[in-house]
Write a protein that holds these residues in place. Structure first.
Motif, short mmCIF file in Angstrom:
data_model
loop_
_atom_site.label_atom_id
_atom_site.label_comp_id
_atom_site.label_asym_id
_atom_site.label_seq_id
_atom_site.Cartn_x
_atom_site.Cartn_y
_atom_site.Cartn_z
N ILE A 181 -13.86 -10.75 0.74
CA ILE A 181 -13.11 -9.69 1.03
C ILE A 181 -13.74 -8.65 2.13
O ILE A 181 -13.45 -8.16 2.99
N SER B 40 -13.86 -10.09 5.42
CA SER B 40 -12.40 -10.33 6.11
C SER B 40 -12.27 -9.36 7.22
O SER B 40 -12.19 -8.48 7.46
N ALA C 5 -8.48 -6.46 4.91
CA ALA C 5 -8.63 -6.50 3.59
C ALA C 5 -8.05 -5.17 3.07
O ALA C 5 -8.55 -4.18 3.86
N TRP D 273 -6.58 -10.06 1.10
CA TRP D 273 -7.64 -10.20 2.06
C TRP D 273 -7.14 -11.69 2.75
O TRP D 273 -6.86 -12.44 2.17
#
Length: 221
Positions: free
Chosen positions: A156, A159, A162, A200
């Protein structure tokens, strides 16, 4: 003698083929085991990252619950100020800001309809306008996570895109009934019911592929 040599040659070829088959089988089995191991590690890493992000959201919500505005109620400015202490996340109704054209195209792909719908909802944040009404006890807003380029894109925090939808309802923790912001501020048993959905994406040949996880927790003041 010639027949014996032919038989021996035949047996040698068969032995080589059997050995090659066994080596191939071992290689395939080992390769599959390695792939399964990598998948399991990736799944565990994603789970741990998800738990870490949820813990961070819990801390933010806990700070909100324990430090309500002295007058009025929670507003975008008040929540943004609380989140300023956490540089990895920010209040953001426009959660696609900064995405490239190819990333935006991936978001619009049919397989990502659930993401596109969430992005539309994020544009209509709701805060509590009447601090004296228990009927006006729900907030809804979205937050955007800042990317850490040192982390893997499947996580996350690493990412390329996200964000999270967050819904908060002010309640009496004993009765589980909605309360006004004024009552929440004064009740020792005041609590926040927090519903969140994290989205995400990770990089792929299709541009972006998204994951989604839901969470729910209570925060007392």
């Amino acid at each position: 003698m010639k027949i014996t040599q032919d038989h021996e040659a035949g047996f040698s070829i068969v032995s080589v083929l059997v050995a090659l088959a066994l080596i191939s089988l071992i290689a395939v089995t080992a390769g599959q085991a390695f792939i399964n191991s990598m998948r399991a590690r990736a799944k565990l890493a994603t789970k741990l990252n998800f738990e870490e992000v949820n813990q961070s959201l819990f801390k933010i919500m806990k700070n909100l619950g324990r430090n309500p505005p002295s007058s009025g109620c929670y507003s975008a400015a008040n929540i943004a100020q609380t989140m300023a202490a956490y540089p990895f996340v920010s209040l953001s109704p426009q959660v696609t800001t900064g995405l490239t054209s190819s990333q935006l195209a991936a978001v619009s792909a049919p397989r990502h309809d659930f993401v596109a719908t969430a992005i539309q909802r994020c544009q209509t944040s709701k805060f509590i306008g009447n601090p004296t009404s228990s009927a006006d006890s729900t907030m809804y807003f979205c937050v955007r996570f800042q990317r850490d380029l040192q982390l893997d894109s499947s996580s996350i925090n690493g990412s390329p895109h996200a964000f999270a939808e967050i819904k908060i309802q002010l309640i009496n923790a004993h009765t589980n009934q909605a309360v006004s912001c004024d009552n929440f501020r004064n009740l020792t048993e005041g609590a926040m019911q927090v519903y969140s959905t994290l989205y995400w994406a990770h990089d792929s040949t299709n541009g972006l592929d998204y994951n989604r996880r839901n969470n729910f927790f209570h925060v007392t003041n």
